[in-house]
Design a protein around this motif. Structure first.
Motif, PDB file in Angstrom:
ATOM      1  N   GLY A 155       9.689   4.819  11.550  1.00 50.36           N
ATOM      2  CA  GLY A 155       8.508   4.020  11.872  1.00 50.36           C
ATOM      3  C   GLY A 155       8.877   2.897  12.815  1.00 50.36           C
ATOM      4  N   GLY A 156       7.861   2.360  13.478  1.00 47.44           N
ATOM      5  CA  GLY A 156       8.134   1.291  14.446  1.00 47.44           C
ATOM      6  C   GLY A 156       7.176   0.126  14.316  1.00 47.44           C
ATOM      7  N   GLY A 157       6.462   0.065  13.185  1.00 52.24           N
ATOM      8  CA  GLY A 157       5.502  -1.027  12.974  1.00 52.24           C
ATOM      9  C   GLY A 157       6.158  -2.241  12.332  1.00 52.24           C
ATOM     10  N   ASP A 158       5.342  -3.230  11.982  1.00 52.75           N
ATOM     11  CA  ASP A 158       5.853  -4.472  11.372  1.00 52.75           C
ATOM     12  C   ASP A 158       6.648  -4.184  10.102  1.00 52.75           C
ATOM     13  N   THR A 159       6.117  -3.298   9.262  1.00 53.61           N
ATOM     14  CA  THR A 159       6.785  -3.025   7.987  1.00 53.61           C
ATOM     15  C   THR A 159       8.158  -2.423   8.234  1.00 53.61           C
ATOM     16  N   ALA A 160       8.219  -1.418   9.102  1.00 52.52           N
ATOM     17  CA  ALA A 160       9.494  -0.744   9.381  1.00 52.52           C
ATOM     18  C   ALA A 160      10.525  -1.745   9.902  1.00 52.52           C
ATOM     19  N   VAL A 161      10.110  -2.585  10.831  1.00 43.11           N
ATOM     20  CA  VAL A 161      11.056  -3.503  11.465  1.00 43.11           C
ATOM     21  C   VAL A 161      11.485  -4.598  10.483  1.00 43.11           C
ATOM     22  N   GLU A 162      10.513  -5.140   9.741  1.00 46.28           N
ATOM     23  CA  GLU A 162      10.844  -6.185   8.765  1.00 46.28           C
ATOM     24  C   GLU A 162      11.775  -5.650   7.673  1.00 46.28           C
ATOM     25  N   GLU A 163      11.458  -4.444   7.211  1.00 45.10           N
ATOM     26  CA  GLU A 163      12.263  -3.865   6.131  1.00 45.10           C
ATOM     27  C   GLU A 163      13.647  -3.447   6.649  1.00 45.10           C
ATOM     28  N   ILE A 177      14.383   5.112  13.502  1.00 43.69           N
ATOM     29  CA  ILE A 177      14.012   6.319  14.263  1.00 43.69           C
ATOM     30  C   ILE A 177      12.522   6.210  14.567  1.00 43.69           C
ATOM     31  N   HIS A 178      12.180   6.176  15.851  1.00 41.12           N
ATOM     32  CA  HIS A 178      10.782   5.965  16.229  1.00 41.12           C
ATOM     33  C   HIS A 178      10.322   7.069  17.183  1.00 41.12           C
ATOM     34  N   ARG A 179       9.062   7.459  17.036  1.00 46.75           N
ATOM     35  CA  ARG A 179       8.576   8.603  17.817  1.00 46.75           C
ATOM     36  C   ARG A 179       8.241   8.259  19.269  1.00 46.75           C
ATOM     37  N   ARG A 180       8.259   6.963  19.593  1.00 48.67           N
ATOM     38  CA  ARG A 180       7.978   6.548  20.983  1.00 48.67           C
ATOM     39  C   ARG A 180       9.174   5.767  21.537  1.00 48.67           C
ATOM     40  N   ASP A 181       9.003   5.202  22.753  1.00 45.87           N
ATOM     41  CA  ASP A 181      10.131   4.463  23.329  1.00 45.87           C
ATOM     42  C   ASP A 181       9.967   2.956  23.208  1.00 45.87           C
ATOM     43  N   LEU A 183       8.597  -0.251  20.204  1.00 49.99           N
ATOM     44  CA  LEU A 183       8.119  -0.528  18.848  1.00 49.99           C
ATOM     45  C   LEU A 183       6.670  -1.006  18.882  1.00 49.99           C
ATOM     46  N   ARG A 184       5.965  -0.727  17.787  1.00 52.96           N
ATOM     47  CA  ARG A 184       4.611  -1.236  17.628  1.00 52.96           C
ATOM     48  C   ARG A 184       4.638  -2.662  17.052  1.00 52.96           C
ATOM     49  N   ALA A 185       5.736  -2.999  16.388  1.00 55.16           N
ATOM     50  CA  ALA A 185       5.838  -4.286  15.682  1.00 55.16           C
ATOM     51  C   ALA A 185       5.585  -5.467  16.616  1.00 55.16           C
ATOM     52  N   GLN A 258      -9.307  -5.017   8.313  1.00 50.86           N
ATOM     53  CA  GLN A 258      -9.455  -3.913   9.272  1.00 50.86           C
ATOM     54  C   GLN A 258      -8.803  -2.616   8.809  1.00 50.86           C
ATOM     55  N   TRP A 259      -7.914  -2.693   7.798  1.00 52.00           N
ATOM     56  CA  TRP A 259      -7.277  -1.473   7.294  1.00 52.00           C
ATOM     57  C   TRP A 259      -7.942  -0.930   6.044  1.00 52.00           C
ATOM     58  N   GLY A 260      -8.975  -1.668   5.548  1.00 50.81           N
ATOM     59  CA  GLY A 260      -9.705  -1.171   4.374  1.00 50.81           C
ATOM     60  C   GLY A 260      -9.207  -1.714   3.045  1.00 50.81           C
TER      61      GLY A 260
HETATM   62  P1  NAP Z   1       1.551   0.439  11.275  1.00 49.47           P
HETATM   63  O1  NAP Z   1       1.425  -0.831  12.040  1.00 49.47           O
HETATM   64  O2  NAP Z   1       0.401   1.367  11.245  1.00 49.47           O
HETATM   65  O3  NAP Z   1       2.832   1.184  11.886  1.00 49.47           O
HETATM   66  C1  NAP Z   1       3.143   2.473  11.483  1.00 49.47           C
HETATM   67  C2  NAP Z   1       4.323   2.941  12.307  1.00 49.47           C
HETATM   68  O4  NAP Z   1       4.696   4.227  11.862  1.00 49.47           O
HETATM   69  C3  NAP Z   1       4.011   3.050  13.795  1.00 49.47           C
HETATM   70  O5  NAP Z   1       5.118   2.641  14.557  1.00 49.47           O
HETATM   71  C4  NAP Z   1       3.746   4.552  13.978  1.00 49.47           C
HETATM   72  O6  NAP Z   1       4.137   5.032  15.237  1.00 49.47           O
HETATM   73  C5  NAP Z   1       4.647   5.150  12.936  1.00 49.47           C
HETATM   74  N1  NAP Z   1       4.115   6.400  12.442  1.00 49.47           N
HETATM   75  C6  NAP Z   1       2.903   6.639  11.902  1.00 49.47           C
HETATM   76  N2  NAP Z   1       2.811   7.918  11.508  1.00 49.47           N
HETATM   77  C7  NAP Z   1       3.986   8.493  11.805  1.00 49.47           C
HETATM   78  C8  NAP Z   1       4.516   9.796  11.652  1.00 49.47           C
HETATM   79  N3  NAP Z   1       3.800  10.789  11.089  1.00 49.47           N
HETATM   80  N4  NAP Z   1       5.765  10.030  12.076  1.00 49.47           N
HETATM   81  C9  NAP Z   1       6.512   9.057  12.645  1.00 49.47           C
HETATM   82  N5  NAP Z   1       6.077   7.801  12.817  1.00 49.47           N
HETATM   83  C10 NAP Z   1       4.827   7.533  12.395  1.00 49.47           C
HETATM   84  O7  NAP Z   1       1.951   0.200   9.727  1.00 49.47           O
HETATM   85  P2  NAP Z   1       2.756  -0.980   9.046  1.00 49.47           P
HETATM   86  O8  NAP Z   1       3.992  -1.297   9.781  1.00 49.47           O
HETATM   87  O9  NAP Z   1       2.871  -0.618   7.600  1.00 49.47           O
HETATM   88  O10 NAP Z   1       1.772  -2.220   9.152  1.00 49.47           O
HETATM   89  C11 NAP Z   1       0.429  -2.132   8.643  1.00 49.47           C
HETATM   90  C12 NAP Z   1      -0.283  -3.428   8.984  1.00 49.47           C
HETATM   91  O11 NAP Z   1       0.265  -4.487   8.162  1.00 49.47           O
HETATM   92  C13 NAP Z   1      -0.037  -3.815  10.423  1.00 49.47           C
HETATM   93  O12 NAP Z   1      -1.194  -4.267  11.021  1.00 49.47           O
HETATM   94  C14 NAP Z   1       0.968  -4.896  10.358  1.00 49.47           C
HETATM   95  O13 NAP Z   1       0.825  -5.851  11.395  1.00 49.47           O
HETATM   96  C15 NAP Z   1       0.701  -5.522   8.997  1.00 49.47           C
HETATM   97  N6  NAP Z   1       1.981  -6.086   8.513  1.00 49.47           N
HETATM   98  C16 NAP Z   1       2.226  -7.393   8.770  1.00 49.47           C
HETATM   99  C17 NAP Z   1       3.430  -7.951   8.376  1.00 49.47           C
HETATM  100  C18 NAP Z   1       3.696  -9.383   8.684  1.00 49.47           C
HETATM  101  O14 NAP Z   1       2.808 -10.044   9.195  1.00 49.47           O
HETATM  102  N7  NAP Z   1       4.859  -9.903   8.385  1.00 49.47           N
HETATM  103  C19 NAP Z   1       4.391  -7.174   7.725  1.00 49.47           C
HETATM  104  C20 NAP Z   1       4.119  -5.845   7.476  1.00 49.47           C
HETATM  105  C21 NAP Z   1       2.901  -5.297   7.899  1.00 49.47           C
HETATM  106  P3  NAP Z   1       3.309   4.648  16.570  1.00 49.47           P
HETATM  107  O15 NAP Z   1       3.690   3.232  16.883  1.00 49.47           O
HETATM  108  O16 NAP Z   1       3.773   5.629  17.566  1.00 49.47           O
HETATM  109  O17 NAP Z   1       1.856   4.815  16.227  1.00 49.47           O
END
Ligand code: NAP
Length: 318
Positions: A155-163, A177-181, A183-185, A258-260
């Motif tokens: 994953g490449g989102g906030d959770t993945a990077v923070e964790e 390991i991220h599917r793009r080049d 990060l979304r974080a 926004q995520w429900g």
């Molecule tokens: P997220 O932002 O939706 O990120 C999910 C990540 O997983 C993305 O990088 C996505 O890739 C990847 N992904 C999704 N499906 C996949 C698959 N089938 N195979 C491989 N990679 C896949 O989720 P999140 O990181 O859990 O965060 C959720 C929300 O909570 C976010 O809005 C985040 O900002 C928030 N959050 C905030 C904090 C903080 O403020 N400290 C901490 C944690 C989370 P792509 O990028 O290519 O789509």
């Protein structure tokens, strides 16, 4: 389970938040029912080992922890109904209605929603088979099991990077390991991760399988050009987002982010009077057993205050 269809309080969901709410409601002698579609315990039932719940210095299996929570609630006669709710009618402020798949209903004066959330899954071979044996959905929970080991974060989102950053406190190396080049974080988290020498990256790549005899040993990878490879790791953290269990909930009415996830005030009150939310379904920063339990307890006290204020208002009207 008492045979009636109206209660002062319904608790929807029987994970840590719901069970704690049940414990507090039964101890407070509130006329209540906790409705759960399966065995009480929720997602934690399938968690191999919980090392960060206070009171268990050697840790405890998720199954045992939830069994103990259930037994404790039962000691105070928690009223549990095993049935699956199909929908909710929260249109009437005074009476809330829960409708079951067979068409029968339960009504209540107050409702605590504890339906939880589920981590998104990759759906690849080995993910289910090696869950708790190197496959994890929570770095904060399981990081200490991977002291001096090489682990992967998907994953490449906030959770993945923070964790991933948190995991480097224990692991010798963390490969994201991220599917793009890119990060979304958020940028600030990216800067933190790029500055961390223990984090490495594999870009433009997906994991197609998780392999190992008894525990995770390696990942099968495929890059966006179709080249395949393997990566030896002892743990893999799948952090690709979580989904709130809200499909039966009127989330617009309740108020959701926004995520429900349901937005509440600090006392767990939703936008609907008499309706509260506790545990992973709430919009919040941290989703752990410990705060789910605290919120479940808090929600019962808030519900009790609501029920008392309703009684007083009715007396004044009479
Ligand atoms: P997220 O932002 O939706 O990120 C999910 C990540 O997983 C993305 O990088 C996505 O890739 C990847 N992904 C999704 N499906 C996949 C698959 N089938 N195979 C491989 N990679 C896949 O989720 P999140 O990181 O859990 O965060 C959720 C929300 O909570 C976010 O809005 C985040 O900002 C928030 N959050 C905030 C904090 C903080 O403020 N400290 C901490 C944690 C989370 P792509 O990028 O290519 O789509």
């Amino acid at each position: 389970m008492t045979d009636k269809n109206h209660y002062e309080l319904v608790i929807l969901g029987g994970g840590p938040a719901g069970l704690t709410a049940g414990l507090y409601a039964s101890r407070a002698r509130i006329d209540h029912v906790m409705i759960e579609k399966g065995a009480p315990g929720g997602q934690v039932l399938t968690t191999d080992w919980v090392d960060n719940y206070p009171g268990f210095p050697d840790g405890i299996s998720g199954f045992d922890l939830m069994e103990k929570m259930t037994a404790q609630a039962k000691r105070f006669d928690v009223n549990i109904l095993t049935k699956e709710v199909a929908s909710l009618d929260l249109g009437d402020d005074a009476v809330k209605k829960l409708i079951f798949h067979d068409g029968s209903t339960v009504t209540c004066d107050s409702l605590i929603i504890c339906t939880g959330a589920s981590p998104n899954k990759l759906g690849i071979p080995g993910e289910v088979e090696l869950l708790g044996k190197g496959v994890s959905y929570c770095g904060t929970c399981d990081a200490p099991f991977y002291r001096n080991m090489h682990v992967a974060v998907i994953g490449g989102g906030d959770t993945a990077v923070e964790e991933a950053d948190y995991l480097t406190r224990f692991a010798s190396k963390v490969t994201i390991i991220h599917r793009r080049d890119e990060l979304r974080a958020t940028k600030i988290l990216q800067e933190m991760a790029f500055a961390n020498k223990k984090i490495e990256y594999i870009w433009n790549t997906r994991v197609t399988g998780i392999e190992g005899d008894k525990e995770v040993e390696r990942l099968s990878l495929i890059d966006n050009n179709g080249n395949t490879s393997t990566l030896d790791v002892q743990g893999v953290f799948v952090l690709i987002g979580i989904t709130p269990n809200n499909s039966i909930l009127p989330i617009q009415q309740l108020g959701a982010d926004q995520w429900g996830f349901i937005i509440t005030d600090c006392e767990t009150r939703t936008a609907i009077p008499g309706v509260f939310a506790a545990g992973d379904i709430r919009s919040k920063l941290m989703r752990q057993v410990i705060n789910a339990c605290g919120e479940g307890a808090n929600a019962v006290i808030a519900a009790e205050h609501y029920l008392i204020s309703r009684l007083e208002a009715n007396k004044l009207e009479a």
